[in-house]
Design an enzyme around this catalytic site. Structure first.
Site, PDB file in Angstrom:
ATOM      1  N   PRO A  77      -5.396  -2.867  -2.525  1.00  0.00           N
ATOM      2  CA  PRO A  77      -5.644  -2.003  -3.687  1.00  0.00           C
ATOM      3  C   PRO A  77      -4.587  -0.912  -3.815  1.00  0.00           C
ATOM      4  CG  PRO A  77      -7.168  -1.478  -1.889  1.00  0.00           C
ATOM      5  CD  PRO A  77      -6.389  -2.690  -1.459  1.00  0.00           C
ATOM      6  N   ASP A  78      -4.332  -0.448  -5.067  1.00  0.00           N
ATOM      7  CA  ASP A  78      -3.455   0.719  -5.193  1.00  0.00           C
ATOM      8  C   ASP A  78      -4.297   1.967  -4.962  1.00  0.00           C
ATOM      9  OD1 ASP A  78      -4.825   1.169  -7.538  1.00  0.00           O
ATOM     10  OD2 ASP A  78      -3.136   0.859  -8.884  1.00  0.00           O
ATOM     11  N   PHE A  79      -3.775   3.132  -5.290  1.00  0.00           N
ATOM     12  CA  PHE A  79      -4.508   4.358  -4.994  1.00  0.00           C
ATOM     13  C   PHE A  79      -5.302   4.869  -6.183  1.00  0.00           C
ATOM     14  CE2 PHE A  79      -1.080   4.093  -1.999  1.00  0.00           C
ATOM     15  CZ  PHE A  79      -1.701   4.445  -0.805  1.00  0.00           C
ATOM     16  N   ARG A  80      -4.652   4.888  -7.362  1.00  0.00           N
ATOM     17  CA  ARG A  80      -5.222   5.674  -8.455  1.00  0.00           C
ATOM     18  C   ARG A  80      -5.768   4.862  -9.628  1.00  0.00           C
ATOM     19  NH1 ARG A  80      -1.056   8.231  -6.161  1.00  0.00           N
ATOM     20  NH2 ARG A  80      -1.535  10.259  -5.270  1.00  0.00           N
ATOM     21  N   ASN A 109       5.303   2.308  -0.121  1.00  0.00           N
ATOM     22  CA  ASN A 109       4.246   1.523   0.530  1.00  0.00           C
ATOM     23  C   ASN A 109       4.426   1.452   2.038  1.00  0.00           C
ATOM     24  OD1 ASN A 109       3.503   1.132  -2.088  1.00  0.00           O
ATOM     25  ND2 ASN A 109       4.272  -0.951  -2.246  1.00  0.00           N
ATOM     26  N   ASP A 113       2.739  -1.055   3.652  1.00  0.00           N
ATOM     27  CA  ASP A 113       2.150  -2.364   3.989  1.00  0.00           C
ATOM     28  C   ASP A 113       3.149  -3.356   4.598  1.00  0.00           C
ATOM     29  OD1 ASP A 113       3.640  -3.383   1.783  1.00  0.00           O
ATOM     30  OD2 ASP A 113       1.978  -3.005   0.408  1.00  0.00           O
ATOM     31  N   HIS A 150       7.296   6.805   2.631  1.00  0.00           N
ATOM     32  CA  HIS A 150       6.060   7.356   3.187  1.00  0.00           C
ATOM     33  C   HIS A 150       5.724   6.734   4.538  1.00  0.00           C
ATOM     34  CE1 HIS A 150       4.802   8.668  -1.149  1.00  0.00           C
ATOM     35  NE2 HIS A 150       5.775   9.386  -0.652  1.00  0.00           N
TER      36      HIS A 150
HETATM   37  P1  OAD Z   1      -0.804   4.673  -7.557  1.00  0.00           P
HETATM   38  O1  OAD Z   1      -2.110   4.040  -7.258  1.00  0.00           O
HETATM   39  O2  OAD Z   1      -0.783   6.136  -7.794  1.00  0.00           O
HETATM   40  O3  OAD Z   1      -0.141   3.970  -8.819  1.00  0.00           O
HETATM   41  C1  OAD Z   1      -0.063   2.586  -8.937  1.00  0.00           C
HETATM   42  C2  OAD Z   1       0.493   2.264 -10.317  1.00  0.00           C
HETATM   43  O4  OAD Z   1       0.682   0.866 -10.380  1.00  0.00           O
HETATM   44  C3  OAD Z   1      -0.424   2.635 -11.471  1.00  0.00           C
HETATM   45  O5  OAD Z   1       0.345   3.158 -12.524  1.00  0.00           O
HETATM   46  C4  OAD Z   1      -1.060   1.296 -11.875  1.00  0.00           C
HETATM   47  O6  OAD Z   1      -1.354   1.234 -13.251  1.00  0.00           O
HETATM   48  C5  OAD Z   1       0.044   0.346 -11.534  1.00  0.00           C
HETATM   49  N1  OAD Z   1      -0.393  -1.006 -11.167  1.00  0.00           N
HETATM   50  C6  OAD Z   1      -1.443  -1.408 -10.408  1.00  0.00           C
HETATM   51  N2  OAD Z   1      -1.462  -2.737 -10.228  1.00  0.00           N
HETATM   52  C7  OAD Z   1      -0.385  -3.217 -10.893  1.00  0.00           C
HETATM   53  C8  OAD Z   1       0.184  -4.501 -11.068  1.00  0.00           C
HETATM   54  N3  OAD Z   1      -0.353  -5.605 -10.534  1.00  0.00           N
HETATM   55  N4  OAD Z   1       1.298  -4.604 -11.810  1.00  0.00           N
HETATM   56  C9  OAD Z   1       1.871  -3.509 -12.384  1.00  0.00           C
HETATM   57  N5  OAD Z   1       1.403  -2.257 -12.235  1.00  0.00           N
HETATM   58  C10 OAD Z   1       0.299  -2.113 -11.492  1.00  0.00           C
HETATM   59  O7  OAD Z   1       0.182   4.258  -6.349  1.00  0.00           O
HETATM   60  P2  OAD Z   1       1.560   4.955  -5.943  1.00  0.00           P
HETATM   61  O8  OAD Z   1       2.284   5.431  -7.139  1.00  0.00           O
HETATM   62  O9  OAD Z   1       2.250   4.019  -5.040  1.00  0.00           O
HETATM   63  O10 OAD Z   1       0.994   8.479  -0.602  1.00  0.00           O
HETATM   64  O11 OAD Z   1       1.065   6.205  -5.094  1.00  0.00           O
HETATM   65  C11 OAD Z   1       1.997   7.065  -4.543  1.00  0.00           C
HETATM   66  C12 OAD Z   1       1.505   7.669  -3.272  1.00  0.00           C
HETATM   67  O12 OAD Z   1       0.220   8.251  -3.472  1.00  0.00           O
HETATM   68  C13 OAD Z   1       1.247   6.664  -2.144  1.00  0.00           C
HETATM   69  O13 OAD Z   1       2.404   6.328  -1.444  1.00  0.00           O
HETATM   70  C14 OAD Z   1       0.285   7.411  -1.264  1.00  0.00           C
HETATM   71  C15 OAD Z   1      -0.626   7.921  -2.333  1.00  0.00           C
HETATM   72  O14 OAD Z   1      -1.396   9.016  -2.022  1.00  0.00           O
HETATM   73  C16 OAD Z   1       0.698   8.796   0.676  1.00  0.00           C
HETATM   74  O15 OAD Z   1      -0.174   8.243   1.283  1.00  0.00           O
HETATM   75  C17 OAD Z   1       1.549   9.875   1.267  1.00  0.00           C
END
Ligand code: OAD
Length: 354
Positions: free
Chosen positions: A62-65, A136, A138, A155
């Site tokens: 999963p992503d974060f936000r 990432n 991962d 990170h």
């Molecule tokens: P986010 O979860 O903040 O953002 C992920 C982005 O990817 C969002 O804009 C989603 O819409 C998009 N997304 C998700 N799935 C997708 C897909 N299959 N194809 C295209 N877009 C997709 O994740 P990050 O930006 O990586 O930090 O978060 C940044 C940092 O915040 C992480 O490294 C982590 C977190 O807190 C630490 O742990 C220090």
């Protein structure tokens, strides 16, 4: 009075920040086709990829936000004061258990790189990739074949761990960390909290409130001024200093965002605080930023098709996934053999004692 900045520097800073002097228009069209034509023109030789959690969601991480599916929306069971606390260094020092419980769920080894990861590998193989800057942990970029100089894990990473003692700095492998931390029956230990805290001192992961690796800053200064295409994928660009990297390329450098939503657009005050003006996809001044709204995999495949690389990319994904599957099958066989041997030995032992 000593003025530490030259007039030229201040002029360029203000004009950049206020968007007064755009750079040269390099793309003939602000579309994926325009970007593909630019790559094929041979004028584009230094591509930087900036990536985040969205490039790994199709692998099952999963992503974060993202609302609903993102990690921060699904941490109720850990009883955190706020979701980001799980990666906050001060919180972690008092309550390390939630992080390790999550790490066990998301630990590398169970996921395969995606089309997007292999697209970056193709850029590398074709001599076009300057570097991939990833947020990432991962390790999927490494599994896809980006290693050493190809990659900045801004990170941190689960790939290695180090002893924090300056005198020691001994490196530990991912397998060591996995067997020591993640497979340990930590909850059964009386001093579990101390054990977990001790393990933190080995992890090469950057928590909120900690510095990014020194290499991030040194390579950034070298790479971004000479970048001639920035590809940003799968990130909400909400975490600094990573997010402000988009402003470190020259005024003329085209920036392609492949993401489910538009990100990195300028926010009021950002420019004034020195983070630059952000991306501009839509205004009548837009001249270099392209947003391709789709999954990272579809976006990379569409770009590969325009470049004439589609069949090669599909073939690479198929071949590499088959290789991973066959390695996994061998490991499982080995583990099954070992466990049946040890069960046999146990049975033998109990026979003798009876
Ligand atoms: P986010 O979860 O903040 O953002 C992920 C982005 O990817 C969002 O804009 C989603 O819409 C998009 N997304 C998700 N799935 C997708 C897909 N299959 N194809 C295209 N877009 C997709 O994740 P990050 O930006 O990586 O930090 O978060 C940044 C940092 O915040 C992480 O490294 C982590 C977190 O807190 C630490 O742990 C220090």
């Amino acid at each position: 009075i000593y003025v530490p900045f030259s007039v030229d520097f201040l002029r360029s800073l203000f004009s950049r920040t206020l968007g007064l002097s755009p750079g040269e228009k390099v793309l003939d069209e602000l579309t994926l086709d325009g970007v593909a034509r630019y790559i094929l023109s041979g004028k584009c030789k230094n591509i930087i990829c900036m990536v985040g959690a969205g490039i790994s969601t199709s692998a099952g991480i999963p992503d974060f936000r993202s609302p609903g599916t993102g990690l921060y929306a699904n941490l109720q069971k850990y009883n955190l004061p706020y979701p980001e606390a799980i990666f906050q260094i001060d919180y972690f020092k008092k309550h390390p258990e939630p992080f390790f419980a999550l790490a066990r769920e998301l630990y590398p080894g169970q996921f395969k790189p995606t089309v997007c990861h292999y697209f970056m590998r193709m850029l590398k193989d074709k001599g076009l990739l300057t570097r991939c800057y990833s947020q990432n942990i991962d390790t999927l970029e490494r599994v896809a074949g980006l290693e050493g100089e190809d990659l900045i894990e801004a990170h941190g990473t689960f790939h290695t761990s180090h002893c924090v003692s300056f005198l020691c700095r001994k490196e530990y492998s991912m397998d060591w960390m996995k067997s020591t931390v993640l497979n340990a029956e930590i909850s059964l230990l009386n001093y579990s909290h101390f054990v977990l805290l001790w393990m933190y001192f080995f992890l090469d992961i950057v928590f909120f409130g900690e510095n990014l690796p020194a290499r991030f800053f040194t390579t950034m200064k070298m790479d971004f001024p000479r970048c001639d295409l920035l590809i940003i994928m799968g990130t909400s660009l909400q975490v600094q200093p990573f997010a402000s990297l988009v402003n470190r390329v020259s005024n003329s450098c085209p920036r392609l965002l492949i993401n489910m939503e538009k990100t990195g657009q300028s926010e009021f005050g950002m420019g004034l605080f020195g983070f630059g003006g952000g991306m501009d996809f839509d205004s009548d001044k837009a001249y270099r930023d392209v947003a391709y709204l789709s999954t990272c995999d579809d976006g990379c495949m569409a770009l590969a098709e325009l470049l004439g690389w589609k069949a090669e990319l599909e073939e690479m994904v198929k071949r590499e996934h088959a290789l991973i599957d066959s390695k996994d099958a061998k490991t499982k066989d080995k583990e099954a053999n070992q466990s049946s041997r040890s069960t046999g030995a146990e049975a033998g032992k109990s026979d003798k004692t009876e």
